[in-house]
Design an enzyme around this catalytic site. Structure first.
Site, PDB file in Angstrom:
ATOM      1  N   ASN A   8       1.063  -1.290   0.009  1.00  0.00           N
ATOM      2  CA  ASN A   8       0.108   0.116  -0.067  1.00  0.00           C
ATOM      3  C   ASN A   8       1.022   1.234   0.258  1.00  0.00           C
ATOM      4  O   ASN A   8       1.452   1.593   1.122  1.00  0.00           O
ATOM      5  CB  ASN A   8      -0.773  -0.101   1.224  1.00  0.00           C
ATOM      6  CG  ASN A   8      -1.875   1.156   1.236  1.00  0.00           C
ATOM      7  OD1 ASN A   8      -1.837   2.172   0.588  1.00  0.00           O
ATOM      8  ND2 ASN A   8      -2.766   1.057   2.261  1.00  0.00           N
ATOM      9  N   LYS A  15       3.189   0.803   3.024  1.00  0.00           N
ATOM     10  CA  LYS A  15       2.797  -0.245   4.115  1.00  0.00           C
ATOM     11  C   LYS A  15       2.997  -1.456   3.355  1.00  0.00           C
ATOM     12  O   LYS A  15       2.571  -1.857   2.232  1.00  0.00           O
ATOM     13  CB  LYS A  15       1.537  -0.229   4.626  1.00  0.00           C
ATOM     14  CG  LYS A  15       1.348   0.956   5.451  1.00  0.00           C
ATOM     15  CD  LYS A  15      -0.206   1.057   5.914  1.00  0.00           C
ATOM     16  CE  LYS A  15      -0.509   2.377   6.518  1.00  0.00           C
ATOM     17  NZ  LYS A  15      -1.971   2.496   6.631  1.00  0.00           N
ATOM     18  N   ARG A  94      -2.600  -1.878  -3.557  1.00  0.00           N
ATOM     19  CA  ARG A  94      -3.633  -0.917  -3.658  1.00  0.00           C
ATOM     20  C   ARG A  94      -3.422  -0.034  -4.520  1.00  0.00           C
ATOM     21  O   ARG A  94      -2.532   0.822  -4.590  1.00  0.00           O
ATOM     22  CB  ARG A  94      -3.829  -0.261  -1.946  1.00  0.00           C
ATOM     23  CG  ARG A  94      -4.880   0.719  -2.109  1.00  0.00           C
ATOM     24  CD  ARG A  94      -4.779   1.350  -0.500  1.00  0.00           C
ATOM     25  NE  ARG A  94      -5.929   2.341  -0.506  1.00  0.00           N
ATOM     26  CZ  ARG A  94      -5.795   3.473   0.212  1.00  0.00           C
ATOM     27  NH1 ARG A  94      -4.615   3.703   0.862  1.00  0.00           N
ATOM     28  NH2 ARG A  94      -6.977   4.191   0.324  1.00  0.00           N
ATOM     29  N   HIS A 182     -11.851   3.966  -0.517  1.00  0.00           N
ATOM     30  CA  HIS A 182     -11.694   3.186   0.678  1.00  0.00           C
ATOM     31  C   HIS A 182     -12.347   1.713   0.382  1.00  0.00           C
ATOM     32  O   HIS A 182     -12.549   1.251   1.444  1.00  0.00           O
ATOM     33  CB  HIS A 182     -12.386   3.911   2.132  1.00  0.00           C
ATOM     34  CG  HIS A 182     -11.728   5.032   2.458  1.00  0.00           C
ATOM     35  ND1 HIS A 182     -12.056   6.104   2.723  1.00  0.00           N
ATOM     36  CD2 HIS A 182     -10.244   5.245   2.455  1.00  0.00           C
ATOM     37  CE1 HIS A 182     -11.295   7.090   3.367  1.00  0.00           C
ATOM     38  NE2 HIS A 182     -10.020   6.361   3.033  1.00  0.00           N
ATOM     39  N   HIS A 209     -15.114   4.674   7.911  1.00  0.00           N
ATOM     40  CA  HIS A 209     -13.603   4.713   7.841  1.00  0.00           C
ATOM     41  C   HIS A 209     -13.052   5.859   8.128  1.00  0.00           C
ATOM     42  O   HIS A 209     -12.805   6.858   7.206  1.00  0.00           O
ATOM     43  CB  HIS A 209     -13.298   4.131   6.281  1.00  0.00           C
ATOM     44  CG  HIS A 209     -11.804   4.031   6.085  1.00  0.00           C
ATOM     45  ND1 HIS A 209     -11.023   2.911   5.868  1.00  0.00           N
ATOM     46  CD2 HIS A 209     -10.765   5.126   6.305  1.00  0.00           C
ATOM     47  CE1 HIS A 209      -9.745   3.034   5.776  1.00  0.00           C
ATOM     48  NE2 HIS A 209      -9.662   4.288   5.978  1.00  0.00           N
ATOM     49  N   LEU A 210     -12.613   6.286   9.321  1.00  0.00           N
ATOM     50  CA  LEU A 210     -12.145   7.397   9.702  1.00  0.00           C
ATOM     51  C   LEU A 210     -10.940   7.164  10.084  1.00  0.00           C
ATOM     52  O   LEU A 210     -10.141   6.859  11.162  1.00  0.00           O
ATOM     53  CB  LEU A 210     -13.003   7.867  11.012  1.00  0.00           C
ATOM     54  CG  LEU A 210     -14.640   7.853  10.905  1.00  0.00           C
ATOM     55  CD1 LEU A 210     -15.076   8.187  12.422  1.00  0.00           C
ATOM     56  CD2 LEU A 210     -14.946   8.678   9.668  1.00  0.00           C
ATOM     57  N   GLY A 213      -7.516   9.714   5.739  1.00  0.00           N
ATOM     58  CA  GLY A 213      -8.575   9.781   4.720  1.00  0.00           C
ATOM     59  C   GLY A 213      -9.664   9.363   5.439  1.00  0.00           C
ATOM     60  O   GLY A 213      -9.635   8.500   6.325  1.00  0.00           O
ATOM     61  N   ARG A 286      -4.812  12.562  17.409  1.00  0.00           N
ATOM     62  CA  ARG A 286      -4.197  12.500  18.667  1.00  0.00           C
ATOM     63  C   ARG A 286      -3.756  13.789  19.244  1.00  0.00           C
ATOM     64  O   ARG A 286      -3.748  14.144  20.274  1.00  0.00           O
ATOM     65  CB  ARG A 286      -3.149  11.410  18.813  1.00  0.00           C
ATOM     66  CG  ARG A 286      -3.656   9.976  18.608  1.00  0.00           C
ATOM     67  CD  ARG A 286      -2.617   8.919  18.494  1.00  0.00           C
ATOM     68  NE  ARG A 286      -2.162   9.223  17.154  1.00  0.00           N
ATOM     69  CZ  ARG A 286      -1.485   8.298  16.550  1.00  0.00           C
ATOM     70  NH1 ARG A 286      -1.186   7.130  17.183  1.00  0.00           N
ATOM     71  NH2 ARG A 286      -1.085   8.302  15.241  1.00  0.00           N
ATOM     72  N   GLY A 329      -7.869   4.363  11.892  1.00  0.00           N
ATOM     73  CA  GLY A 329      -7.114   5.135  13.116  1.00  0.00           C
ATOM     74  C   GLY A 329      -8.298   5.647  14.137  1.00  0.00           C
ATOM     75  O   GLY A 329      -8.155   5.462  15.225  1.00  0.00           O
ATOM     76  N   GLY A 331     -11.564   5.792  13.919  1.00  0.00           N
ATOM     77  CA  GLY A 331     -12.696   4.798  14.152  1.00  0.00           C
ATOM     78  C   GLY A 331     -12.612   3.915  14.947  1.00  0.00           C
ATOM     79  O   GLY A 331     -13.085   3.357  15.947  1.00  0.00           O
ATOM     80  N   ASN A 333      -9.861   3.763  17.642  1.00  0.00           N
ATOM     81  CA  ASN A 333      -9.313   4.131  18.352  1.00  0.00           C
ATOM     82  C   ASN A 333      -9.785   5.246  19.337  1.00  0.00           C
ATOM     83  O   ASN A 333      -9.379   5.619  20.555  1.00  0.00           O
ATOM     84  CB  ASN A 333      -7.841   4.429  18.129  1.00  0.00           C
ATOM     85  CG  ASN A 333      -6.890   3.127  17.566  1.00  0.00           C
ATOM     86  OD1 ASN A 333      -6.781   2.233  18.317  1.00  0.00           O
ATOM     87  ND2 ASN A 333      -6.543   3.403  16.476  1.00  0.00           N
ATOM     88  N   GLU A 380      -6.994  -3.776   5.011  1.00  0.00           N
ATOM     89  CA  GLU A 380      -6.795  -3.525   3.478  1.00  0.00           C
ATOM     90  C   GLU A 380      -5.814  -4.342   3.045  1.00  0.00           C
ATOM     91  O   GLU A 380      -5.996  -4.938   2.206  1.00  0.00           O
ATOM     92  CB  GLU A 380      -6.700  -2.182   3.299  1.00  0.00           C
ATOM     93  CG  GLU A 380      -7.521  -1.110   3.704  1.00  0.00           C
ATOM     94  CD  GLU A 380      -7.346   0.174   3.769  1.00  0.00           C
ATOM     95  OE1 GLU A 380      -6.522   0.348   5.004  1.00  0.00           O
ATOM     96  OE2 GLU A 380      -7.890   1.064   3.000  1.00  0.00           O
TER      97      GLU A 380
END
Ligand code: ADP
Length: 397
Positions: A8, A15, A94, A182, A209-210, A213, A286, A329, A331, A333, A380
């Site tokens: 990805n 990744k 991807r 996504h 999907h939060l 992006g 964060r 990430g 969504g 956490n 993914e």
């Protein structure tokens, strides 16, 4: 043992995951990692499935190293360290944009690369980097099958109305339509939900999907029927650095009244807006959550408000709502963000269970809530590897 790699490749990171195909034909994660800070001072860290570090590297003076250079380094390392008898039989990628034509994963050849290249202007943050990785691997390992897995494919068969802008018909026919993105994440989440709660998966669900992006997908019986992203991955929700849905008149104003160039507008909308633009501090949720400044709080509040508003619109597309699934990430956490979004949907009969929410679920709604809410981690990379294996077995059949 045969193994499949999924890649990805993003603007500043790559990744990767290595999956072993076990004798039953299922995929077992063997190792995974990330090259980060490409273009600044790249670092690489890879861990085996049990969490132990298998490779760590950094290039402190590597600002000029391209995605291709770093992949070449990774491959050179892999060649020097035989993968304990694992033979890489294919690499899955991807690819963010499949345009109007590509509705399913495809084996890569030169003609496909050319067609995907033509879609780069539609996804300037992602598509060029996706293709750079494909080209680099074609050079490093000619003959190794590569499979392109499109983020748009999951949305390809949504109803015609959900694909159309209110623009002249000729533009739609030329490909200017709502695609949605996504898709690999939503496909994985749909499959997991069908295992966890088959009854809900057969109903009307919004997947959220939060991450950096961000988008929402309205799924009816596991199929996408509407989504918040459109022609590009710029539409819909507020994101880390992207503005999301915007009055197109703003773009015209920036160009004609404020004298901005198209390159400056692109940079503004893709890289300087969203959480970063509103907070003036950071694109990272964060960092914003740890801040006490008013603009940081406003950025968080706007992110939640926009998500709730778009969820209301998708509930209308679905003709009602049975469930919501949070992923990626933020969504997965950020219990505070989930709570804000769920509370904005109380009017639909949604009752969040704050204790379960603080513990990350998976089920985080109260038993008498009219809408079930789940937290389901996305994967993914596994979805890419599953598609890659499938394409390979079709090719060999
Ligand atoms: P990408 O789209 O790059 O894959 P991710 O899905 O990793 O992005 O999501 C990145 C976002 O998730 C960042 O805004 C990050 O701050 C946020 N995030 C990750 N972990 C947490 C956490 N524990 N609490 C709040 N936000 C988090």
């Amino acid at each position: 043992m045969k193994a499949v790699v999924s890649l990805n490749s993003g603007s500043s990171s790559i990744k990767f995951s290595l999956f072993v195909v076990d004798p039953a034909g299922t995929l077992q994660l063997s190792a995974g990692g990330k090259i980060e800070k490409i273009g600044i001072a790249p670092t690489l860290a890879a861990r085996s499935a049990d969490g132990s570090m298998v490779l760590e590297r950094d290039w402190p003076d590597g600002a000029s190293l391209s995605h291709a250079d770093l992949l070449a380094d990774l491959f050179a390392w892999a060649a020097d360290h035989p993968l304990e008898g694992r033979e890489i039989i294919a690499i899955g990628h991807r690819v963010v944009h499949g345009g109007p034509d590509f509705a399913a994963p495809l084996l890569v050849d030169d003609a496909l690369i050319d067609k995907l290249e033509a879609l780069c202007p539609l996804a300037p943050l992602h598509q060029p980097h996706n293709l750079a990785a494909i080209r680099a691997i074609a050079r490093l390992r000619p003959g190794l099958p590569q499979v392109a897995c499109f983020d748009t494919a999951f949305h390809h068969d949504k109803p015609a109305l959900a694909s159309r802008f209110a623009l002249p018909r000729a533009l739609h026919d030329q490909g200017i339509r709502r695609y949605g993105f996504h898709g690999l994440s939503y496909e994985y989440v749909a499959r997991r939900l069908a295992q966890i709660d088959p009854e809900l998966a057969a109903g009307r669900v919004i997947a959220a999907h939060l991450g950096n992006g961000a988008s929402l997908c309205a799924m009816q019986a596991g199929q996408s029927i509407d989504t918040t992203m459109g022609f590009t991955a710029l539409d819909g929700l507020m994101m880390g650095t992207r503005c999301g849905g915007l009055d197109p008149g703003v773009v015209l104003h920036l160009l004609t009244q404020m004298g901005m160039t198209t390159a400056q507008v692109e940079d503004l909308l893709y890289r300087k807006s969203g959480l970063l633009g509103v907070s003036g501090l950071s694109s990272d949720m964060r960092t914003l959550s740890a801040s006490t400044t008013a603009p940081a709080e406003e950025a968080i509040a706007l992110f939640a408000w926009r998500a709730g508003r778009e969820a209301g619109a998708l509930a209308s597309s679905l003709g009602g709502l049975d469930g919501i699934v949070f992923t990626a990430g933020i969504g997965e956490n950020d219990a505070g963000m989930r709570s804000r979004i769920c509370n904005s949907l109380k009017w639909l009969g949604l009752e969040i269970d704050e204790i379960a929410n603080a513990g990350n679920g998976p089920l985080i709604s109260l038993p008498d809530s009219l809408i079930k809410v789940y937290v389901i981690p996305t994967d993914e990379e596994r979805m890419i590897a599953l598609h890659t294996l499938q394409i390979l077995s079709e090719k060999l059949a």
